[in-house]
Structure formats: C-alpha cells, structure tokens
Design a protein around this motif. Structure first.
Motif, PDB file in Angstrom:
ATOM      1  N   PHE A 130     -10.764  -2.962  18.716  1.00  0.00           N
ATOM      2  CA  PHE A 130     -10.877  -3.142  17.268  1.00  0.00           C
ATOM      3  C   PHE A 130     -11.256  -1.830  16.600  1.00  0.00           C
ATOM      4  CE2 PHE A 130     -13.297  -3.978  13.429  1.00  0.00           C
ATOM      5  CZ  PHE A 130     -12.465  -4.857  12.743  1.00  0.00           C
ATOM      6  N   PHE A 131     -12.271  -1.162  17.131  1.00  0.00           N
ATOM      7  CA  PHE A 131     -12.715   0.095  16.538  1.00  0.00           C
ATOM      8  C   PHE A 131     -11.756   1.237  16.874  1.00  0.00           C
ATOM      9  CE2 PHE A 131     -16.535  -2.501  16.996  1.00  0.00           C
ATOM     10  CZ  PHE A 131     -17.003  -2.475  15.692  1.00  0.00           C
ATOM     11  N   GLY A 132     -11.164   1.195  18.085  1.00  0.00           N
ATOM     12  CA  GLY A 132     -10.201   2.222  18.448  1.00  0.00           C
ATOM     13  C   GLY A 132      -8.967   2.183  17.570  1.00  0.00           C
ATOM     14  N   THR A 133      -8.456   0.972  17.291  1.00  0.00           N
ATOM     15  CA  THR A 133      -7.258   0.837  16.472  1.00  0.00           C
ATOM     16  C   THR A 133      -7.546   1.136  15.010  1.00  0.00           C
ATOM     17  OG1 THR A 133      -6.445  -0.849  17.994  1.00  0.00           O
ATOM     18  CG2 THR A 133      -5.369  -0.706  15.864  1.00  0.00           C
ATOM     19  N   LEU A 134      -8.714   0.699  14.533  1.00  0.00           N
ATOM     20  CA  LEU A 134      -9.105   1.022  13.161  1.00  0.00           C
ATOM     21  C   LEU A 134      -9.241   2.539  13.005  1.00  0.00           C
ATOM     22  CD1 LEU A 134      -9.746  -0.630  10.623  1.00  0.00           C
ATOM     23  CD2 LEU A 134     -12.164  -0.456  11.207  1.00  0.00           C
ATOM     24  N   GLY A 135      -9.858   3.188  13.988  1.00  0.00           N
ATOM     25  CA  GLY A 135      -9.962   4.642  13.960  1.00  0.00           C
ATOM     26  C   GLY A 135      -8.608   5.305  14.065  1.00  0.00           C
ATOM     27  N   SER A 136      -7.704   4.702  14.843  1.00  0.00           N
ATOM     28  CA  SER A 136      -6.357   5.260  14.968  1.00  0.00           C
ATOM     29  C   SER A 136      -5.632   5.232  13.629  1.00  0.00           C
ATOM     30  CB  SER A 136      -5.564   4.478  16.013  1.00  0.00           C
ATOM     31  OG  SER A 136      -4.227   4.912  16.065  1.00  0.00           O
ATOM     32  N   GLY A 137      -5.813   4.130  12.874  1.00  0.00           N
ATOM     33  CA  GLY A 137      -5.198   4.067  11.551  1.00  0.00           C
ATOM     34  C   GLY A 137      -5.723   5.151  10.630  1.00  0.00           C
ATOM     35  N   TRP A 138      -7.034   5.389  10.676  1.00  0.00           N
ATOM     36  CA  TRP A 138      -7.639   6.443   9.867  1.00  0.00           C
ATOM     37  C   TRP A 138      -7.115   7.810  10.286  1.00  0.00           C
ATOM     38  CZ3 TRP A 138     -10.897  10.649  10.776  1.00  0.00           C
ATOM     39  CH2 TRP A 138     -11.541  11.173   9.661  1.00  0.00           C
ATOM     40  N   PHE A 170       0.831  -1.203   0.000  1.00  0.00           N
ATOM     41  CA  PHE A 170       0.000   0.000   0.000  1.00  0.00           C
ATOM     42  C   PHE A 170       0.867   1.254   0.000  1.00  0.00           C
ATOM     43  CE2 PHE A 170      -2.724  -3.326   1.442  1.00  0.00           C
ATOM     44  CZ  PHE A 170      -3.981  -3.004   0.961  1.00  0.00           C
ATOM     45  N   GLY A 171       0.685   2.072  -1.047  1.00  0.00           N
ATOM     46  CA  GLY A 171       1.300   3.387  -1.078  1.00  0.00           C
ATOM     47  C   GLY A 171       0.399   4.412  -0.409  1.00  0.00           C
ATOM     48  N   GLN A 172      -0.909   4.173  -0.493  1.00  0.00           N
ATOM     49  CA  GLN A 172      -1.909   4.983   0.192  1.00  0.00           C
ATOM     50  C   GLN A 172      -2.673   4.102   1.175  1.00  0.00           C
ATOM     51  OE1 GLN A 172      -4.404   6.880  -2.715  1.00  0.00           O
ATOM     52  NE2 GLN A 172      -2.724   7.941  -3.729  1.00  0.00           N
ATOM     53  N   ARG A 173      -3.371   4.733   2.094  1.00  0.00           N
ATOM     54  CA  ARG A 173      -4.164   4.032   3.123  1.00  0.00           C
ATOM     55  C   ARG A 173      -3.300   3.150   4.021  1.00  0.00           C
ATOM     56  NH1 ARG A 173      -9.571   5.846   2.277  1.00  0.00           N
ATOM     57  NH2 ARG A 173      -9.618   6.562   0.134  1.00  0.00           N
ATOM     58  N   ARG A 174      -2.029   3.486   4.117  1.00  0.00           N
ATOM     59  CA  ARG A 174      -1.119   2.638   4.888  1.00  0.00           C
ATOM     60  C   ARG A 174      -1.474   2.633   6.375  1.00  0.00           C
ATOM     61  NH1 ARG A 174       4.796   4.061   3.482  1.00  0.00           N
ATOM     62  NH2 ARG A 174       4.227   2.985   1.549  1.00  0.00           N
ATOM     63  N   GLY A 175      -1.826   3.788   6.904  1.00  0.00           N
ATOM     64  CA  GLY A 175      -2.210   3.849   8.309  1.00  0.00           C
ATOM     65  C   GLY A 175      -3.477   3.056   8.588  1.00  0.00           C
ATOM     66  N   LEU A 176      -4.448   3.157   7.664  1.00  0.00           N
ATOM     67  CA  LEU A 176      -5.696   2.409   7.837  1.00  0.00           C
ATOM     68  C   LEU A 176      -5.435   0.913   7.815  1.00  0.00           C
ATOM     69  CD1 LEU A 176      -8.788   2.339   8.012  1.00  0.00           C
ATOM     70  CD2 LEU A 176      -8.837   2.423   5.499  1.00  0.00           C
ATOM     71  N   LEU A 213       1.385  -6.262 -10.370  1.00  0.00           N
ATOM     72  CA  LEU A 213       0.626  -5.122  -9.856  1.00  0.00           C
ATOM     73  C   LEU A 213       1.551  -4.075  -9.242  1.00  0.00           C
ATOM     74  CD1 LEU A 213      -2.284  -7.010  -8.040  1.00  0.00           C
ATOM     75  CD2 LEU A 213      -2.375  -5.928 -10.299  1.00  0.00           C
ATOM     76  N   ALA A 214       1.103  -2.846  -9.254  1.00  0.00           N
ATOM     77  CA  ALA A 214       1.733  -1.778  -8.473  1.00  0.00           C
ATOM     78  C   ALA A 214       1.097  -1.761  -7.091  1.00  0.00           C
ATOM     79  CB  ALA A 214       1.535  -0.435  -9.162  1.00  0.00           C
ATOM     80  N   PRO A 215       1.786  -1.233  -6.072  1.00  0.00           N
ATOM     81  CA  PRO A 215       1.143  -1.084  -4.761  1.00  0.00           C
ATOM     82  C   PRO A 215      -0.114  -0.229  -4.868  1.00  0.00           C
ATOM     83  CG  PRO A 215       3.515  -0.735  -4.588  1.00  0.00           C
ATOM     84  CD  PRO A 215       3.188  -0.801  -6.055  1.00  0.00           C
ATOM     85  N   TYR A 216      -1.036  -0.439  -3.962  1.00  0.00           N
ATOM     86  CA  TYR A 216      -2.290   0.311  -3.953  1.00  0.00           C
ATOM     87  C   TYR A 216      -2.000   1.811  -3.889  1.00  0.00           C
ATOM     88  CZ  TYR A 216      -6.845   2.045  -2.375  1.00  0.00           C
ATOM     89  OH  TYR A 216      -8.020   2.725  -2.268  1.00  0.00           O
ATOM     90  N   GLY A 217      -2.610   2.561  -4.808  1.00  0.00           N
ATOM     91  CA  GLY A 217      -2.429   3.999  -4.832  1.00  0.00           C
ATOM     92  C   GLY A 217      -1.251   4.461  -5.655  1.00  0.00           C
ATOM     93  N   GLU A 218      -0.482   3.532  -6.251  1.00  0.00           N
ATOM     94  CA  GLU A 218       0.665   3.897  -7.077  1.00  0.00           C
ATOM     95  C   GLU A 218       0.478   3.326  -8.475  1.00  0.00           C
ATOM     96  OE1 GLU A 218       4.348   2.944  -5.198  1.00  0.00           O
ATOM     97  OE2 GLU A 218       3.829   3.957  -3.319  1.00  0.00           O
ATOM     98  N   SER A 219       1.275   3.802  -9.416  1.00  0.00           N
ATOM     99  CA  SER A 219       1.090   3.433 -10.820  1.00  0.00           C
ATOM    100  C   SER A 219       2.197   2.552 -11.368  1.00  0.00           C
ATOM    101  CB  SER A 219       0.987   4.702 -11.681  1.00  0.00           C
ATOM    102  OG  SER A 219       2.144   5.520 -11.518  1.00  0.00           O
ATOM    103  N   GLU A 220       3.347   2.469 -10.709  1.00  0.00           N
ATOM    104  CA  GLU A 220       4.475   1.716 -11.237  1.00  0.00           C
ATOM    105  C   GLU A 220       4.706   0.445 -10.431  1.00  0.00           C
ATOM    106  OE1 GLU A 220       7.977   4.057 -11.489  1.00  0.00           O
ATOM    107  OE2 GLU A 220       7.075   5.597 -12.786  1.00  0.00           O
ATOM    108  N   VAL A 221       4.938  -0.660 -11.160  1.00  0.00           N
ATOM    109  CA  VAL A 221       5.282  -1.927 -10.509  1.00  0.00           C
ATOM    110  C   VAL A 221       6.677  -1.809  -9.924  1.00  0.00           C
ATOM    111  CG1 VAL A 221       5.646  -4.396 -10.860  1.00  0.00           C
ATOM    112  CG2 VAL A 221       3.806  -3.215 -12.085  1.00  0.00           C
ATOM    113  N   GLN A 222       6.844  -2.226  -8.683  1.00  0.00           N
ATOM    114  CA  GLN A 222       8.126  -2.097  -7.992  1.00  0.00           C
ATOM    115  C   GLN A 222       8.783  -3.465  -7.863  1.00  0.00           C
ATOM    116  OE1 GLN A 222       7.348  -0.179  -4.252  1.00  0.00           O
ATOM    117  NE2 GLN A 222       6.605   1.713  -5.197  1.00  0.00           N
TER     118      GLN A 222
END
Length: 430
Positions: free
Chosen positions: A291-299, A139-145, A205-214
């Motif tokens: 579960f909800f606290g940690t999910l919210g923390s990632g967001w 994941f290039g984006q949404r990594r914290g989530l 595939l490229a990582p989520y949110g990115e366009s180039e395969v790494q």
C-alpha cells in the motif's frame, strides 16, 4: 442527487469531486481484489473436500486470470461508450452472482465455469483499466498519485480480506468465507450508486488541475463498431515499440505477482508446515507494505524518470523471489521476504500507466493500457497454471519461483530500452 450535493459541499471546502470518485473506485477495486485473491485461500480446502488436484484448480484460476486481463481493452471501450458507473454495477452484479452460485458446486466443470469464466468476465469488466480511466479522466494533475492510490487498493484488499478469509475457512468452511466477500461487494455497489459519476463534465466540472470543462468525445454508435474499436487501437499501438516493451514487462509483472504469489503462496507455505492463517498473514504483511510502496510509486512517477523506477522495481522483485527458495521459511525469513517483495508488488502500475499516457495520449490511454494489462494477466495465467503443474509433477513450487525471479531481472533490463525522448505513438494524434 447525492453526488451533486456532495460536489457542492466539497467545492465550498475547495476539494475537487474527483476525490469522491476515487473513494468509490478504491472501494470497488478493493472488493474485486478480494474476489480475485480469495481462491488462493481455498485451494487446500477444495482439494480435501472434492479431491481435485492442484493442477485442476489452477487450471480454472488460469482461465479467470486470462479473462480478467482479456476483458480489459473491451471494458475500457464499454466504459467510454456506456459509462463507468454502469459498467461498475454490471461487473459487481456478475461477480456476486458467480460467487453465490459457487456455494453449491460439486463438480470440477462448475468450478471452471463459475470461478474461471463467470468471475473472470465479471472482474475483467473493471480490473485495472477502471483505475486508469478514473485517473486519466478526472485528473489532469496528480495522475500518478491517484493511480498509485487506486493500484494500492489491490494490496489493501489482501490486507483486509485474506486473513479474515483464511480464519473463516479454518473455523467455518470456505462457503462462509465466500459470503463475507459477497457482503463486501454489496457495500461497494451501494457506494457506486450514490457517489460514482462518469465524467467531471456530468457535474459541470473541469478535471482536477485544469480550467476547462471537457465534453465527452463521440463514441461508435453500433455495437459492432464498439467491439472492433479496441482491435483498431491494438493495431495502431502495435506499431510503437514502447507498447511491446510495456506489454512483455507487464507479462512478467503478472507472472510474478497474481499468478504465482497470490495463487500459490499459501499452499506452498503449507508444504513447509505453515498453517493457512499464518501464510495469509504474510500476504497481509505484503499488502500492508505494498500500500505504501505503491502510493509512494505514484508520487515518484510524477517526479522522476519512470523507466528507472520500473528498473528498480523489477530488479528488487526478482532478487526477493530468488531469495525465497533458499530461505529456511522461518518467521524471520518470510517476514523479510514479505517486506521487500511487498514494497513493489503493484508499484509497477503507476509508472507503466504514465508511460502509456505519454506515448498514446490520455483519451485512449485506458484502452491501450487495457491491452498492456492483458499481457499482465496472460503472465498471471501462465504462472498460475505453471505453479500448479510444478507442484503436481515435482511436488514443489520452487521451480516456478526461481523462474519468476529470473524473468523479473530480464524485465528490469527490458524497460530501459524505452526511449525517453520518443515521440508519442500514433494514437495520440488519432
């Protein structure tokens, strides 16, 4: 292959295959959390069956915590070299082997060997660095989530397993409860075989949110170089003040969660007349809210200053731990504690990982985070042993809880010393 077929089906629906990898990783971390947390249910049954003291059992569990954390940086290096999928399968095999062998143990040294060394090594091969590796690699984006979701698997493991384990232990004995954990590990192993892949590039595939395969970066060829690499990473990371702040704050995190609550909460509630099933239900409530606290923390960690998030999390945890010794241990007071404590049990992980990746770069972030997580487990081992010693010496767990609460308040102040505008550490350009 099933993974290729699933990737195509998901692509048609515009869903990245990384989410399937997250699902397999979530299940694996969930059952590992069940294996790590299960001994907290078994302390009193083991005392009754074998006559071992709380300090004896806690010593074995402290070894498990140390190895669980100490393996982290090396596990990250092994994942980089041999692949995430292979290391997950090896880890699950070692854990299930140690649990099955422990069904026949009769001596304290066998407890130390199996629940301390074998299970410590097995769970340490994945541990929290597995989530960090998946989040930073896929994941290039949404990594914290994503890290919040994977961190929450620990809480979900408690939510699913601990009440069941406590009930089975009470009605059929601790060995039957262990068999349940073994069955869950086998299910997770099947999911890993079918769905898990090492990198997005394996499926083109490229990582989520990115366009180039790494492409995968070059790795050390020899085993000696592989084993030395985490030491070199530690040497470079140790030059960055942020590393030590995160290390010691995570030490406090481990001391106030896994080492204290997860290990001793059920036994402590027994001192106040609360049955193991009821105490496990309180842990399950903590898991539900976490579960909800940690999910919210990632967001939140994707959107706000992670230093201030950590300040709030450690501060609330410290206040909740200081509240517990002065409560009346009624259903109301324990439920209140479970809610406030549960909301930030593992909520510290996403901001800590985000700060690590920002300072040290995404490719080596899992190894640096592995060393920081070693601090977490060093704290857990200290609290696991210290809680058992306090119970044996003073017939009370309360000194350990008050000490952990004070440490959390110190940790809250400590994280604000991280310089938000500090340049990345030397590893980012290494």
């Amino acid at each position: 292959m099933l993974s290729t077929h699933v990737a195509r089906r998901l692509s048609v629906r515009n869903i990245h295959y990384g989410w399937a990898v997250v699902g397999a990783t979530f299940l694996t971390m969930l059952v590992v959390a069940g294996a790590v947390g299960a001994p907290g249910v078994f302390i009193i049954p083991l005392q009754k069956e074998f006559g071992w003291s709380a300090a004896d059992i806690s010593g074995a569990l402290a070894i498990r915590f140390l190895l669980f954390g100490g393996m982290g940086p090396f596990a990250a290096a092994f994942m980089n070299r041999f692949g995430v999928r292979r290391m997950m399968l090896i880890s699950l095999s070692i854990v299930i082997g140690g649990l099955l062998l422990s069904l026949g143990m009769t001596e304290l040294w066998q407890l130390v060997l199996l629940w301390g060394v074998v299970i410590g090594l097995g769970t340490g091969m994945t541990a929290m660095v597995l989530g960090a590796t998946v989040a930073t690699r896929w994941f290039g984006q949404r990594r914290g989530l994503v890290m919040g979701l994977l961190s929450a698997s620990t809480a979900t493991g408690q939510l699913v397993f601990l009440p069941l384990l406590a009930g089975l232990t009470e009605t059929h004995g601790w060995r039957t409860a262990l068999l349940l954990v073994c069955g869950a590990i086998m299910v997770a192993g099947i999911a890993v075989i079918l769905l898990m892949r090492d990198r997005p590039a394996d499926l083109g595939l490229a990582p989520y949110g990115e366009s180039e395969v790494q492409a995968a970066p070059p790795q050390p060829g020899s085993l000696a170089a592989l084993l030395v690499m985490p030491i070199h990473v530690l040497r470079d990371a140790a030059r960055v003040p942020t590393f030590w702040i995160l290390f010691f704050s995570f030490f406090i995190c481990g001391a106030s969660t896994n080492g204290l609550i997860q290990t001793h909460f059920i036994a402590m509630c027994g001192d106040y007349g609360l049955a193991a099933v009821g105490a496990a239900s309180m842990l399950a409530m903590m898991g539900f809210f976490d579960f909800f606290g940690t999910l919210g923390s990632g967001w939140l960690s994707d959107r706000f200053d992670n230093r201030w998030l950590l300040f709030v999390y450690y501060g609330l945890r410290g206040l909740s731990l200081l509240y517990l010794p002065f409560s009346d241990f009624s259903l109301y007071s324990l439920s209140l504690f479970a809610v406030f404590y549960g909301l930030d049990w593992i909520a510290t992980v996403p901001p800590t990982l985000k700060l690590t990746a920002q300072r040290f770069g995404p490719e080596r972030a899992n190894i640096v985070f592995g060393w920081i997580f070693a601090g977490h487990q060093l704290g857990a081992a200290s609290a696991a042993l210290g809680g058992g010693l306090a119970r044996t010496a003073w017939a009370s767990y309360m000194p350990a809880f008050i000490g952990a609460g004070i440490l959390c308040l110190i940790g809250a102040a400590m994280v604000l010393l991280i310089n938000r505008d500090q340049r990345r550490g030397t590893l980012a350009t290494a």
